[in-house]
Design an enzyme around this catalytic site. Structure first.
Site: not given
Ligand SMILES: NC(=O)c1ccc[n+]([C@@H]2O[C@H](COP(=O)([O-])OP(=O)(O)OC[C@H]3O[C@@H](n4cnc5c(N)ncnc54)[C@H](OP(=O)(O)O)[C@@H]3O)[C@@H](O)[C@H]2O)c1
Length: 298
Positions: A16, A87, A180, A249, A258
């Protein structure tokens, strides 16, 4: 060298948040090399009034990286850092700036194990984005980051200048990061109720959330954050004024079965509270429940 390689920017974790930042970079002609776990031909970001398709493919094998990059964004979950570490080894040279797009206040400590000498920049990610069933990402706000003002921050400011993702560099990052974290910690209550932001309209949830936000505030101040008493109520009000269907999230992770970022978003309050001798009665109830919900057994 491909067109993508010429940006000198790589992004690990195209979920995301990663897709949002990749799309902002691509729109400005600075397409990053995208490194992920799941193969995709491209990334797609949707937002009010449009969509951006970021050309891939998403690379899934660090062995395909043949030269390091000057700037690497990392947007994997905190629970995925270890698995993503190969990576970092492939993408970074000694001076690579690594910008961590994750919630929490411990990003530098988490990455020091893998990148002891690199400039690692934590960030506060202010925008909500969610992955949809078709793997596209829905950006539900204005993309905005806050970073600490350090010599390395210029690389991120330059990369995202003129893009739809704005970046602010601040001298007192500790205060912003804790502000935050208070929001993230209280959002954890949604996991335990299995409900979205609408639940904060309930008087009982409002009272619980306020008590928890006050507990977090005490710990934040002990860690050096300069936050007033009213911040606890502001956090609760923020949820009350959100769209009732707005999730978080950590709730999406729970509903998908998850692992949860419970330690960095909630456990940290209990851990640091203990180290400062601050009672954490709300944490003492909710942290074990979040931990067990994430990691089991059972
Ligand atoms: N989403 C929000 O609104 C939001 C807002 C503020 C902060 N955050 C924070 O931002 C961070 C990311 O959150 P997100 O919501 O973007 O999470 P997410 O949608 O689950 O994205 C994580 C990504 O990392 C990939 N990934 C997992 N393991 C990996 C690996 N070994 N090597 C490379 N890529 C890998 C996942 O692949 P797959 O596609 O295979 O799962 C996915 O594409 C978190 O700390 C979250 O708390 C999120």
């Amino acid at each position: 060298m491909t067109i993508s390689d010429s940006s000198g920017i790589a992004l690990v974790g195209p979920g995301a948040i990663g897709t949002t930042v990749a799309a902002a970079l691509h729109e400005a002609g600075r397409t990053p090399v995208i490194c992920g776990r799941s193969a995709h031909e491209h990334l797609e970001l949707r937002f009010d009034g449009g969509r951006i398709v970021v050309p891939g493919p998403v690379r899934t094998d660090p062995a395909t990286i043949v030269h390091p990059f000057d700037l690497v964004f990392v947007a994997v979950k905190a629970t995925q850092i270890e698995a993503a570490a190969p990576w970092l080894a492939a993408l970074c040279h000694a001076g690579t700036v690594v910008c961590v797009l994750q919630n929490g206040v411990e990003q530098r400590a988490h990455f020091a194990r893998y990148l002891p000498d690199n400039p690692v920049l934590p960030s506060v990610v202010w925008f909500p984005a969610q992955r949809e069933a078709d793997a596209s990402v829905w950006l539900r706000g204005t993309a905005r980051l806050t970073l600490p003002d350090t010599p390395a921050t210029g690389a991120v400011l330059a990369a995202l200048s003129g893009t739809r993702c704005s970046v602010e560099a601040v001298s007192d990052f500790t205060t912003v990061a804790w502000r935050k974290l208070l929001q993230n910690a209280v959002a954890g209550l949604m996991v335990l109720a299995g409900r979205r932001a609408g639940m904060f309209a309930r008087a009982d949830i409002g009272a619980l959330a306020l008590a928890y936000a006050r507990e977090c505030l005490e710990v934040a101040r002990a860690e050096g954050a300069k936050l007033d008493d009213q911040v606890a109520q502001e956090v609760v009000n923020g949820f009350r004024h959100s769209p009732p269907d707005l999730g978080t999230s950590i709730l999406a992770d729970r509903q998908a079965g998850r692992p949860l970022e419970w330690d960095g978003r909630n456990g940290v309050i209990q851990r640091l509270g203990r180290s400062h001798g601050i009672p954490t009665p709300v944490s003492d109830v909710i942290v074990p429940l979040l931990a067990a919900g994430s990691d089991g057994p059972g």
